[in-house]
Design a protein around this motif. Structure first.
Motif: not given
Length: 314
Positions: A223-225, A274-280
């Protein structure tokens, strides 16, 4: 190593919800309208990447209004909501303020106020010290709302002799977490009043359902966050409970555990609201450098919710 084949199940929906998109847009439009700096009370959303990006554009983040040196500059209240006294303090300082509270959190605030006016003693199911909980409890006079965080607190809850009791919940909890607590409260107080509509937000529920849907097929789940993002932490818990014991939160300081990935065939990926897609995208790029990757996006529901920004910013 590059030849290792890795299948990624990409959970959808994931990432930004409508409340977060609106809050970020409010900060950006405020900077356009008022120039910089604009102040933001508390992190606008719980994500370092987003906060740093807005800081670079001209936002200054503070925890309290007292810290703002130039009170002629506008201040924005974060998406999590604020206690009632904060807008009042801003008025006393003659400050311009813009409220970026998520409309779904505002709904819980109004609900709590209306129940209080109707003579109910309130219970809030949530996590202590989370800004949303502080904001919701801060809508009502002290002593008229109690916080319950878990099943044992629900079991031990013994209010003074209140005729009428009602509950509301923090919007970013998991449906499963609250289910047990609610059933304990209903058993204790047969006449407890529940919200007319589920308080847990649509985006929280959708992201959790999407993770549940694929977790059991995965050897590893990411989970990216951020660590202080309630809904991201809940997603990790949901993945674990749904059959993927090896579920990990990837935050700004995380090292990617390539050794664990090396021993996996299928990995799941989701991201907090609250995590932007660029992080994924960046995370997947790192994996592609080391493995032969195939990606399957597994979508359970289309989201088309949009919340408008306040009129004064248009």
């Amino acid at each position: 190593m590059k030849n290792k084949e890795l299948k990624i199940l990409l959970s959808a929906p994931r990432g930004f919800c409508a409340g977060v998109e609106r809050a970020i847009e409010i900060v950006e439009k405020s900077i356009q309208k008022y120039g910089s700096p604009v102040y933001v009370r508390h992190e606008i959303v719980h994500n370092k990447f987003v906060v740093d990006d807005l800081r670079n554009k001209g936002a200054i983040f503070v925890e309290e209004l007292e810290e703002i040196e130039d009170k002629t500059r506008p201040v924005i209240f974060s998406a999590h909501g604020v206690p009632k006294k904060i807008p009042q303090d801003a008025k006393n300082y003659n400050m311009t303020y813009v409220d970026a509270t998520c409309p779904l959190v505002s709904k819980v605030h109004r609900e709590a106020e209306n129940l209080h006016k109707a003579g109910y003693h309130l219970i809030l199911i949530g996590h202590e010290n989370h800004p949303e909980v502080i904001g919701t409890m801060g809508q009502l006079p002290k002593g008229s709302i109690d916080l319950i965080q878990n099943e044992s607190e629900a079991n031990n809850y013994d209010p003074k002799n209140f005729e009428k009791i009602a509950y509301v919940t923090q919007t970013t909890l998991s449906v499963d977490d609250t289910k047990e607590i609610i059933s304990i409260l209903k058993e204790k107080f047969s006449n407890i009043r529940e919200p007319a509509k589920e308080d847990i937000c649509y985006a929280t529920t959708n992201r959790q359902m999407a993770v549940k849907n694929i977790a059991k097929k995965c050897d590893l789940f990411f989970v990216i966050g951020s660590r202080n993002s309630s809904n991201s932490v809940r997603l990790v818990e949901v993945a674990k409970k749904s059959g993927c014991e090896n579920s990990i939160l990837i935050h700004s300081q995380s090292e990617i555990p390539f050794n664990l990935i090396e021993n996996s065939n299928i990995i799941g990926i989701s991201s907090g609201a609250s995590a932007p897609e660029i992080l994924v995208e960046n995370f997947i790029k790192e994996l592609k450098n080391k493995f032969t990757v195939t990606i399957e996006e597994v979508e359970i529901i289309k989201e088309n919710v949009v919340f408008r920004v306040p009129k004064k910013l248009n």
